[in-house]
Structure formats: structure tokens, C-alpha cells
Design an enzyme around this catalytic site. Structure first.
Site, PDB file in Angstrom:
ATOM      1  N   ASN A 182      -6.926   4.496   8.396  1.00 28.35           N
ATOM      2  CA  ASN A 182      -6.457   3.119   8.325  1.00 28.35           C
ATOM      3  C   ASN A 182      -7.154   2.452   7.143  1.00 28.35           C
ATOM      4  O   ASN A 182      -8.256   2.850   6.751  1.00 28.35           O
ATOM      5  CB  ASN A 182      -6.809   2.370   9.617  1.00 28.35           C
ATOM      6  N   ASP A 191     -10.093  -0.720  14.400  1.00 27.00           N
ATOM      7  CA  ASP A 191     -11.032  -0.821  13.263  1.00 27.00           C
ATOM      8  C   ASP A 191     -12.433  -0.281  13.557  1.00 27.00           C
ATOM      9  O   ASP A 191     -13.402  -0.713  12.919  1.00 27.00           O
ATOM     10  CB  ASP A 191     -11.169  -2.296  12.804  1.00 27.00           C
ATOM     11  N   HIS A 212      -8.516  -1.323   5.846  1.00 27.16           N
ATOM     12  CA  HIS A 212      -8.806  -2.679   6.330  1.00 27.16           C
ATOM     13  C   HIS A 212      -9.312  -3.515   5.156  1.00 27.16           C
ATOM     14  O   HIS A 212     -10.150  -3.050   4.379  1.00 27.16           O
ATOM     15  CB  HIS A 212      -9.863  -2.618   7.438  1.00 27.16           C
ATOM     16  N   ASN A 256       0.831  -1.218   0.000  1.00 27.85           N
ATOM     17  CA  ASN A 256       0.000   0.000   0.000  1.00 27.85           C
ATOM     18  C   ASN A 256       0.860   1.261   0.000  1.00 27.85           C
ATOM     19  O   ASN A 256       0.521   2.241  -0.659  1.00 27.85           O
ATOM     20  CB  ASN A 256      -0.954  -0.005   1.197  1.00 27.85           C
TER      21      ASN A 256
HETATM   22  C1  GRF Z   1      -3.437  -4.665   3.831  1.00 24.90           C
HETATM   23  O1  GRF Z   1      -4.255  -5.730   3.461  1.00 24.90           O
HETATM   24  C2  GRF Z   1      -4.194  -3.683   4.695  1.00 24.90           C
HETATM   25  O2  GRF Z   1      -5.543  -3.620   4.398  1.00 24.90           O
HETATM   26  C3  GRF Z   1      -4.013  -4.248   6.060  1.00 24.90           C
HETATM   27  O3  GRF Z   1      -2.696  -4.757   6.065  1.00 24.90           O
HETATM   28  C4  GRF Z   1      -2.304  -5.108   4.747  1.00 24.90           C
HETATM   29  C5  GRF Z   1      -1.013  -4.411   4.454  1.00 24.90           C
HETATM   30  O4  GRF Z   1      -0.441  -4.857   3.267  1.00 24.90           O
HETATM   31  N1  GRF Z   1      -4.296  -3.266   7.076  1.00 24.90           N
HETATM   32  P1  GRF Z   1       0.823  -4.129   2.657  1.00 24.90           P
HETATM   33  O5  GRF Z   1       1.941  -4.180   3.690  1.00 24.90           O
HETATM   34  O6  GRF Z   1       0.443  -2.721   2.328  1.00 24.90           O
HETATM   35  O7  GRF Z   1       1.168  -4.932   1.449  1.00 24.90           O
END
Ligand code: GRF
Length: 211
Positions: A109, A152, A111, A16
Site C-alpha cells: 500500500n 496502515d 500512504h 499512482n
Molecule cells: C494517494 O495519495 C495514496 O497515497 C493514497 O491515496 C491517494 C491515491 O491517489 N493511498 P491516486 O488515486 O493514485 O491519484
């Protein structure tokens, strides 16, 4: 608000984070990545930051450190990098209450499910997708939400559905959801950059783009 002076907190691989940096580079997200913070020294996210020339900061509580002292240290780091907005992206530790309060309505955040289902303490990674499949859901999705002092539970800013297919494994569903995460997080942050978000209790109102 103008270009968001952003910090990303991440404990894991940082896909992300990478998507946000790509969105900034492509002009889809009006933000400056000021610092990436992780509680894990070996987090892939810190390496991505270093590779892209973004300050990378390993910040973890000391064995005898109180939550308050740790929170002050975190706040000092965010101030030092002139951070105005925080995006949690796979950050697996609870953010100290003082930091959540200081960034009220300025901390998001992401999720990998449709909250309030399949969220809360311990619901992260493949466990989320496993639980969705065990329940027999036909859709899952992504929630970007404001952060409050619990896991969350803050008000949703954007949610998007992702179909569950008959033969899905948790891994396959996770990949499908993650692709959507990579689009929707930048979109949500851009709403804040454009000052289009108004919070009324639990309702996050998205205002139309100014003409
Ligand atoms: C993602 O699925 C996010 O929704 C969750 O943790 C994961 C992080 O993945 N909170 P990355 O490290 O960004 O690949």
C-alpha cells in the site's frame, strides 16, 4: 521473481496507477499490469485502465454478501488474471482477510505520510495533510508498506521525506507529496521484481542488487 504480474486496486483518480503504467512503459518497472480492480464503478482508475488496454474490473461487496464470500470472489478474480502481486493505490475499502493472507508479503500500500503518524482508518486524502499541518510538522512524506490485516500497520518497505513549507495548504502539500509517491511506488515494486526484499518480522531488508 521476474516481471511482476501485478494488479492495482484503486478507488479514486488513479494517478499512482498512471505513474506505474508509465514506469512499466519506460522500462523502470519490470511488471505486467494484469488487471485494475475498483470498488467504485466510476473510479478514474478504471477509465485509465481501459484507455491503456488493461482489464478493468469493478468488484464491490453485494448488500448481503459476507466478507468471506466477497474475499473468495476477489481471489477468484485475481487467479483468473494470474495475479502474483497486488499494489493498493488509493483503495479505500479494507481488503478481505483471506486475500491479505493469500498475498502475504506480496501486497503493498502507499500512504501519503510517514507512518505510523497520520495513518489508520479514516486517514486518507486531504485529511492526512490537514492533520500534518495542524500538528505543525516540518516534514511529511510517503510510506510504501506491506499490507497486513489492519489499516496502515504493515512494515514499511520504503519511506521518503517531503518538506512542509510555511504557507502550505493541505492541497499544496498533497500535490508535493503525490509527486514523490509517483516515483517511490515504482521503485518499491521494482525491488520485489528484482527479488531484493527479505522480511524479518517488522524489518524489511533491501538486499543489494545482484552483480
Ligand atoms: C494517494 O495519495 C495514496 O497515497 C493514497 O491515496 C491517494 C491515491 O491517489 N493511498 P491516486 O488515486 O493514485 O491519484
Amino acid at each position: 521473481m521476474g516481471a511482476l504480474k501485478l494488479a492495482v486496486f484503486a478507488s479514486g483518480t488513479g494517478s499512482n496507477l498512471k505513474a506505474l503504467l508509465d514506469a512499466i512503459a519506460a522500462g523502470r518497472l519490470d511488471a505486467e499490469m494484469r488487471v485494475v480492480v475498483s470498488n467504485k464503478a466510476e473510479a478514474g482508475a478504471l477509465q485509465i485502465a481501459r484507455d491503456r488496454g488493461v482489464p478493468a474490473c469493478h468488484l464491490a461487496p453485494q448488500p448481503s454478501e459476507s466478507e468471506a464470500a466477497y474475499g473468495q470472489r476477489m481471489l477468484a478474480t485475481l487467479q483468473a488474471y494470474e495475479v502474483e502481486f497486488v499494489a493498493l493505490a488509493g483503495y479505500l475499502k479494507k481488503v478481505p482477510a483471506a486475500v491479505v493472507r493469500a498475498f502475504k508479503h506480496r501486497m503493498l500500500n502507499i500512504h501519503p505520510a510517514l507512518l505510523p503518524s497520520f495513518g489508520g482508518k479514516g486517514m486518507y486524502g486531504l485529511r492526512v495533510h490537514q492533520a500534518v499541518l495542524e500538528y505543525g510538522c516540518k516534514v511529511s512524506g510517503v510510506t510504501v508498506h506491506l499490507v497486513d490485516e489492519d489499516y496502515d500497520t504493515g512494515p514499511p518497505v520504503l519511506q521518503r521525506c517531503v518538506p512542509v513549507e510555511p504557507d502550505d495548504t493541505p492541497e499544496v502539500l498533497a500535490r508535493r507529496v503525490l509527486q514523490v509517491e509517483h516515483q517511490v511506488y515504482a521503485e518499491a515494486l521494482q525491488l520485489f521484481a528484482e527479488d531484493r526484499v527479505e522480511v524479518r518480522g517488522r524489518n524489511v531488508i533491501i538486499k543489494p542488487r545482484a552483480k
